[in-house]
Design an enzyme around this catalytic site. Structure first.
Site, PDB file in Angstrom:
ATOM      1  N   SER A  28       0.844  -1.197   0.000  1.00 43.57           N
ATOM      2  CA  SER A  28       0.000   0.000   0.000  1.00 43.57           C
ATOM      3  C   SER A  28       0.875   1.239   0.000  1.00 43.57           C
ATOM      4  CB  SER A  28      -0.883   0.017   1.251  1.00 43.57           C
ATOM      5  OG  SER A  28      -1.354   1.336   1.449  1.00 43.57           O
ATOM      6  N   HIS A  69      -1.190  -1.250  -4.245  1.00 41.08           N
ATOM      7  CA  HIS A  69      -2.462  -0.950  -3.574  1.00 41.08           C
ATOM      8  C   HIS A  69      -2.542   0.562  -3.361  1.00 41.08           C
ATOM      9  CE1 HIS A  69      -5.973  -1.925  -1.085  1.00 41.08           C
ATOM     10  NE2 HIS A  69      -5.532  -1.020  -0.219  1.00 41.08           N
ATOM     11  N   ASP A  98      -4.664   3.613  -1.937  1.00 40.25           N
ATOM     12  CA  ASP A  98      -5.714   3.962  -0.978  1.00 40.25           C
ATOM     13  C   ASP A  98      -6.244   5.370  -1.208  1.00 40.25           C
ATOM     14  OD1 ASP A  98      -5.978   1.662   0.789  1.00 40.25           O
ATOM     15  OD2 ASP A  98      -3.895   2.071   1.358  1.00 40.25           O
ATOM     16  N   MET A 144      -8.743   8.172   0.096  1.00 42.99           N
ATOM     17  CA  MET A 144      -9.517   8.595   1.282  1.00 42.99           C
ATOM     18  C   MET A 144      -9.995  10.026   1.094  1.00 42.99           C
ATOM     19  SD  MET A 144      -7.117   7.104   4.298  1.00 42.99           S
ATOM     20  CE  MET A 144      -6.402   5.450   4.219  1.00 42.99           C
ATOM     21  N   HIS A 152      -8.377   1.174  -3.880  1.00 43.74           N
ATOM     22  CA  HIS A 152      -9.272   0.937  -2.753  1.00 43.74           C
ATOM     23  C   HIS A 152      -9.948   2.263  -2.421  1.00 43.74           C
ATOM     24  CE1 HIS A 152      -9.446  -0.078   1.877  1.00 43.74           C
ATOM     25  NE2 HIS A 152     -10.641   0.140   1.354  1.00 43.74           N
ATOM     26  N   MET A 164     -12.097   4.629  -0.425  1.00 43.09           N
ATOM     27  CA  MET A 164     -12.723   4.912   0.870  1.00 43.09           C
ATOM     28  C   MET A 164     -13.342   6.293   0.737  1.00 43.09           C
ATOM     29  SD  MET A 164      -9.627   3.333   3.139  1.00 43.09           S
ATOM     30  CE  MET A 164      -8.495   3.412   1.752  1.00 43.09           C
ATOM     31  N   MET A 182     -11.253  -5.860   5.536  1.00 43.50           N
ATOM     32  CA  MET A 182     -10.422  -4.949   6.327  1.00 43.50           C
ATOM     33  C   MET A 182     -10.099  -5.631   7.656  1.00 43.50           C
ATOM     34  SD  MET A 182      -9.938  -2.263   4.514  1.00 43.50           S
ATOM     35  CE  MET A 182      -8.971  -1.410   5.754  1.00 43.50           C
ATOM     36  N   ASP A 211      -6.504  -6.515   4.181  1.00 36.22           N
ATOM     37  CA  ASP A 211      -5.895  -5.178   4.240  1.00 36.22           C
ATOM     38  C   ASP A 211      -5.874  -4.667   5.674  1.00 36.22           C
ATOM     39  OD1 ASP A 211      -5.002  -2.604   3.775  1.00 36.22           O
ATOM     40  OD2 ASP A 211      -6.729  -1.995   2.561  1.00 36.22           O
TER      41      ASP A 211
HETATM   42  C1  DX5 Z   1      -6.185   1.549   5.649  1.00 41.92           C
HETATM   43  C2  DX5 Z   1      -5.720   1.211   4.256  1.00 41.92           C
HETATM   44  C3  DX5 Z   1      -4.619   0.235   4.191  1.00 41.92           C
HETATM   45  C4  DX5 Z   1      -3.337   0.653   4.864  1.00 41.92           C
HETATM   46  C5  DX5 Z   1      -2.687  -0.574   5.381  1.00 41.92           C
HETATM   47  O1  DX5 Z   1      -7.378   2.253   5.578  1.00 41.92           O
HETATM   48  O2  DX5 Z   1      -6.805   0.679   3.506  1.00 41.92           O
HETATM   49  O3  DX5 Z   1      -4.375  -0.162   2.851  1.00 41.92           O
HETATM   50  O4  DX5 Z   1      -2.443   1.320   4.030  1.00 41.92           O
HETATM   51  O5  DX5 Z   1      -1.577  -0.187   6.101  1.00 41.92           O
HETATM   52  P1  DX5 Z   1      -0.815  -1.191   7.053  1.00 41.92           P
HETATM   53  O6  DX5 Z   1      -0.339  -2.338   6.231  1.00 41.92           O
HETATM   54  O7  DX5 Z   1       0.285  -0.360   7.614  1.00 41.92           O
HETATM   55  O8  DX5 Z   1      -1.789  -1.641   8.114  1.00 41.92           O
HETATM   56 ZN    ZN Z   2      -6.390  -0.212   1.521  1.00 42.79          ZN
END
Ligand code: DX5
Ligand code: ZN
Length: 229
Positions: free
Chosen positions: A7, A32, A34, A36, A65, A67, A136, A178
């Protein structure tokens, strides 16, 4: 066949392109990505423009991903920006079936993301439109959190559903995990049924200047744990 998906949330945003090419050259499979929005989750990250900028740097699958809420408006933008996989949280879409169709019409693989407290029942009537299911193992919004152990049973339950579906349909749906994935728990997570592993802080905090591509050692360590399964 296992996929490791670092990620980039935990990458160095000032040298993002370099981190992406290095982590793939180190043997990772997917990137990956993310997204947000400071609305669906309490953090703000990167959007389609960054995906578009990274796309020419790698042939690897970009696993977006989302969010964000709402979901649909931004889906075509990510497809045009070169995303290969797009997943979203069912609570963030008013019409889950429609959003899955939209992602697939845009030429991407589609998936649902289940928060720790979200029921797997959301997948029941849309199996035919799922390419991937993402569980998750932390609450979404931040990297570097601790793996929630109850996710292991949930993974087994999800795997049972996906296997039953594969038996009747002949179609395999990937099962991704994840949050809080590290060298010391990835094997146990694989045994519970995951085939695709997101790892943010565990990968990007383990850079070594002595490695040819900075992340070779950590990716090799994750893979060697997976070989024990
Ligand atoms: C959290 C993200 C993850 C995050 C995971 O909301 O969706 O992808 O980056 O990070 P680690 O591996 O550090 O838990
Ligand atoms: Zn993620």
């Amino acid at each position: 066949m296992y996929r490791i998906a670092p990620s980039i949330l935990s990458a160095n945003f000032a040298r993002l392109g370099e981190d992406v090419t290095n982590v793939i050259a180190s043997g990772a499979d997917w990137i990956h990505f993310d997204v947000m929005d400071n609305h669906y989750v309490p953090n703000l990250t990167i959007g389609p423009l960054v995906c578009e900028a990274l796309r020419p740097l790698t042939q690897a699958t970009i696993d977006v991903h989302l969010m964000v809420k709402p979901v649909d408006r931004i889906v075509p933008d990510f497809a045009k920006a070169g995303a290969n996989v797009i997943t979203f949280h069912p609570e963030a879409s008013d019409h889950v079936d429609r959003t899955l169709s939209l992602i697939r019409e845009q030429g991407c693989k589609a998936g649902l993301v289940f928060n720790p407290a979200t029921s797997l029942d959301y997948m029941d009537y849309v199996m035919d439109k799922l390419d991937i299911v993402l569980l998750m193992s932390v609450n979404p919004g931040f990297g570097g959190q601790k793996f929630i152990p109850a996710t292991l049973n949930k993974l087994r339950a999800a795997k049972t559903r996906l296997d039953a579906y594969e038996k009747t349909s002949g179609r395999k749906i990937m099962l991704e995990i994840d949050g809080g994935v590290r060298i010391d728990n990835i094997a146990e997570i694989a045994r519970a049924g995951a085939d695709t592993f997101v790892a943010g802080s565990a990968v990007f905090s383990a850079a070594r200047d002595s490695d040819p591509h900075r992340y070779d050692s950590v990716i090799a360590a994750l893979r060697s744990e997976l070989k024990k399964v």
